[in-house]
Design a protein around this motif. Structure first.
Motif, mmCIF file in Angstrom:
data_model
loop_
_atom_site.group_PDB
_atom_site.id
_atom_site.type_symbol
_atom_site.label_atom_id
_atom_site.label_comp_id
_atom_site.label_asym_id
_atom_site.label_seq_id
_atom_site.Cartn_x
_atom_site.Cartn_y
_atom_site.Cartn_z
ATOM 1 N N THR A 14 3.929 15.517 10.986
ATOM 2 C CA THR A 14 3.106 16.706 10.804
ATOM 3 C C THR A 14 3.947 17.962 10.865
ATOM 4 O O THR A 14 5.033 17.976 11.429
ATOM 5 C CB THR A 14 2.019 16.801 11.895
ATOM 6 N N VAL A 15 3.388 18.998 10.282
ATOM 7 C CA VAL A 15 3.962 20.333 10.368
ATOM 8 C C VAL A 15 2.875 21.205 10.984
ATOM 9 O O VAL A 15 1.760 21.257 10.459
ATOM 10 C CB VAL A 15 4.355 20.865 8.968
ATOM 11 N N ARG A 16 3.185 21.834 12.104
ATOM 12 C CA ARG A 16 2.217 22.744 12.732
ATOM 13 C C ARG A 16 2.378 24.119 12.092
ATOM 14 O O ARG A 16 3.432 24.731 12.176
ATOM 15 C CB ARG A 16 2.460 22.858 14.226
ATOM 16 N N LEU A 17 1.325 24.568 11.459
ATOM 17 C CA LEU A 17 1.350 25.861 10.786
ATOM 18 C C LEU A 17 0.626 26.911 11.621
ATOM 19 O O LEU A 17 -0.492 26.665 12.070
ATOM 20 C CB LEU A 17 0.650 25.764 9.429
ATOM 21 N N PRO A 18 1.249 28.093 11.800
ATOM 22 C CA PRO A 18 0.509 29.175 12.451
ATOM 23 C C PRO A 18 -0.611 29.635 11.518
ATOM 24 O O PRO A 18 -0.471 29.587 10.296
ATOM 25 C CB PRO A 18 1.564 30.259 12.647
ATOM 26 N N VAL A 19 -1.717 30.044 12.084
ATOM 27 C CA VAL A 19 -2.885 30.446 11.296
ATOM 28 C C VAL A 19 -3.197 31.910 11.558
ATOM 29 O O VAL A 19 -3.286 32.335 12.717
ATOM 30 C CB VAL A 19 -4.108 29.568 11.649
ATOM 31 N N GLY A 20 -3.352 32.673 10.500
ATOM 32 C CA GLY A 20 -3.683 34.091 10.597
ATOM 33 C C GLY A 20 -2.470 34.916 10.998
ATOM 34 O O GLY A 20 -1.381 34.401 11.254
ATOM 35 N N GLY A 21 -2.657 36.201 11.015
ATOM 36 C CA GLY A 21 -1.569 37.099 11.389
ATOM 37 C C GLY A 21 -0.558 37.250 10.278
ATOM 38 O O GLY A 21 -0.653 36.623 9.220
ATOM 39 N N ARG B 295 0.859 -1.184 0.000
ATOM 40 C CA ARG B 295 0.000 0.000 0.000
ATOM 41 C C ARG B 295 0.891 1.228 0.000
ATOM 42 O O ARG B 295 1.804 1.324 0.815
ATOM 43 C CB ARG B 295 -0.887 0.009 1.228
ATOM 44 N N GLU B 296 0.608 2.135 -0.917
ATOM 45 C CA GLU B 296 1.359 3.382 -1.004
ATOM 46 C C GLU B 296 0.377 4.538 -1.136
ATOM 47 O O GLU B 296 -0.596 4.435 -1.872
ATOM 48 C CB GLU B 296 2.277 3.383 -2.221
ATOM 49 N N GLU B 297 0.631 5.607 -0.423
ATOM 50 C CA GLU B 297 -0.144 6.827 -0.532
ATOM 51 C C GLU B 297 0.832 7.989 -0.603
ATOM 52 O O GLU B 297 1.858 7.963 0.067
ATOM 53 C CB GLU B 297 -1.047 7.054 0.680
ATOM 54 N N TRP B 298 0.516 8.981 -1.391
ATOM 55 C CA TRP B 298 1.376 10.148 -1.451
ATOM 56 C C TRP B 298 0.595 11.359 -1.900
ATOM 57 O O TRP B 298 -0.471 11.268 -2.476
ATOM 58 C CB TRP B 298 2.602 9.906 -2.319
ATOM 59 N N GLN B 299 1.176 12.523 -1.605
ATOM 60 C CA GLN B 299 0.650 13.815 -2.026
ATOM 61 C C GLN B 299 1.730 14.509 -2.825
ATOM 62 O O GLN B 299 2.918 14.262 -2.627
ATOM 63 C CB GLN B 299 0.322 14.698 -0.825
ATOM 64 N N PHE B 300 1.303 15.407 -3.700
ATOM 65 C CA PHE B 300 2.250 16.176 -4.482
ATOM 66 C C PHE B 300 1.557 17.431 -4.988
ATOM 67 O O PHE B 300 0.336 17.570 -4.891
ATOM 68 C CB PHE B 300 2.818 15.346 -5.646
ATOM 69 N N ILE B 301 2.352 18.340 -5.504
ATOM 70 C CA ILE B 301 1.830 19.567 -6.094
ATOM 71 C C ILE B 301 2.159 19.509 -7.578
ATOM 72 O O ILE B 301 3.319 19.328 -7.950
ATOM 73 C CB ILE B 301 2.470 20.808 -5.443
ATOM 74 N N ARG B 302 1.125 19.620 -8.397
ATOM 75 C CA ARG B 302 1.321 19.613 -9.855
ATOM 76 C C ARG B 302 0.590 20.813 -10.444
ATOM 77 O O ARG B 302 -0.590 20.988 -10.196
ATOM 78 C CB ARG B 302 0.780 18.335 -10.479
ATOM 79 N N ASP B 303 1.330 21.602 -11.217
ATOM 80 C CA ASP B 303 0.758 22.791 -11.852
ATOM 81 C C ASP B 303 0.063 23.699 -10.838
ATOM 82 O O ASP B 303 -1.021 24.225 -11.093
ATOM 83 C CB ASP B 303 -0.223 22.400 -12.966
ATOM 84 N N GLY B 304 0.666 23.841 -9.663
ATOM 85 C CA GLY B 304 0.124 24.714 -8.634
ATOM 86 C C GLY B 304 -1.088 24.163 -7.910
ATOM 87 O O GLY B 304 -1.728 24.872 -7.145
ATOM 88 N N GLU B 305 -1.415 22.888 -8.124
ATOM 89 C CA GLU B 305 -2.582 22.274 -7.494
ATOM 90 C C GLU B 305 -2.142 21.136 -6.581
ATOM 91 O O GLU B 305 -1.307 20.315 -6.952
ATOM 92 C CB GLU B 305 -3.523 21.747 -8.569
ATOM 93 N N LEU B 306 -2.716 21.073 -5.398
ATOM 94 C CA LEU B 306 -2.463 19.987 -4.457
ATOM 95 C C LEU B 306 -3.202 18.746 -4.942
ATOM 96 O O LEU B 306 -4.377 18.815 -5.292
ATOM 97 C CB LEU B 306 -2.960 20.396 -3.067
ATOM 98 N N ARG B 307 -2.520 17.596 -5.003
ATOM 99 C CA ARG B 307 -3.117 16.356 -5.492
ATOM 100 C C ARG B 307 -2.664 15.196 -4.606
ATOM 101 O O ARG B 307 -1.704 15.314 -3.862
ATOM 102 C CB ARG B 307 -2.690 16.093 -6.938
ATOM 103 N N TRP B 308 -3.348 14.049 -4.720
ATOM 104 C CA TRP B 308 -3.005 12.852 -3.956
ATOM 105 C C TRP B 308 -3.260 11.615 -4.807
ATOM 106 O O TRP B 308 -4.039 11.648 -5.750
ATOM 107 C CB TRP B 308 -3.811 12.778 -2.662
ATOM 108 N N THR C 195 0.289 17.913 6.498
ATOM 109 C CA THR C 195 1.363 17.056 6.005
ATOM 110 C C THR C 195 2.468 17.967 5.473
ATOM 111 O O THR C 195 2.217 19.147 5.195
ATOM 112 C CB THR C 195 0.867 16.135 4.871
ATOM 113 N N PRO C 196 3.690 17.464 5.302
ATOM 114 C CA PRO C 196 4.749 18.305 4.748
ATOM 115 C C PRO C 196 4.403 18.894 3.363
ATOM 116 O O PRO C 196 4.711 20.054 3.092
ATOM 117 C CB PRO C 196 5.955 17.358 4.668
ATOM 118 N N VAL C 197 3.731 18.122 2.512
ATOM 119 C CA VAL C 197 3.362 18.628 1.190
ATOM 120 C C VAL C 197 2.300 19.720 1.312
ATOM 121 O O VAL C 197 2.367 20.749 0.649
ATOM 122 C CB VAL C 197 2.880 17.486 0.263
ATOM 123 N N GLU C 198 1.311 19.510 2.184
ATOM 124 C CA GLU C 198 0.288 20.529 2.405
ATOM 125 C C GLU C 198 0.918 21.804 2.954
ATOM 126 O O GLU C 198 0.550 22.913 2.545
ATOM 127 C CB GLU C 198 -0.781 20.014 3.370
#
Length: 118
Positions: free
Chosen positions: A68-75, A20-33, A106-109
């Motif tokens: 995971t990557v914790r992202l600050p929100v707002g500001g 089983r493999e799952e992955w995310q990537f960015i293609r042409d400026g769009e987030l995909r999985w 996720t790191p890609v997100e």
């Protein structure tokens, strides 16, 4: 989700040879999985793919594997609230919680949300 492709051939219960493999990537400026499953012992293959955030079970396996990557929100240094709501479809209550605690991505997100688009 506007677009999602799926290919599936049924098989028995998962065995030790199942992959089983799952992955995310960015293609042409769009987030995909994409997600792929196969077995060398039994005739089994399954493939799913789509734009945006993966379904929760797939996303959770990606988070477990990649962390995971914790992202600050707002500001001034955080992810814009409007972008976070558009990408994840968060409710106001979820945005309030993310603003207080940061958002678990996720790191890609994280790259997608924080990289300035050309």
């Amino acid at each position: 989700m506007a677009e999602q492709q799926m290919y599936l051939v049924a098989h028995c219960e998962p065995c030790e040879e199942c992959v089983r493999e799952e992955w995310q990537f960015i293609r042409d400026g769009e987030l995909r999985w994409e997600a792929y499953e196969s077995c060398t012992r039994y005739p089994f293959q399954a493939c799913e793919r789509g734009p945006g955030i993966p379904p929760p079970p797939i996303r959770e396996r990606i988070l477990a594997r990649e962390g995971t990557v914790r992202l600050p929100v707002g500001g001034p240094d955080g992810v814009p609230i409007a972008l976070l709501r558009r990408v994840y479809g968060l409710s106001i209550a979820e945005v309030v919680a993310a603003r207080a605690e940061g958002y678990r991505a996720t790191p890609v997100e994280a790259r997608y949300l924080t990289d300035p688009a050309p």
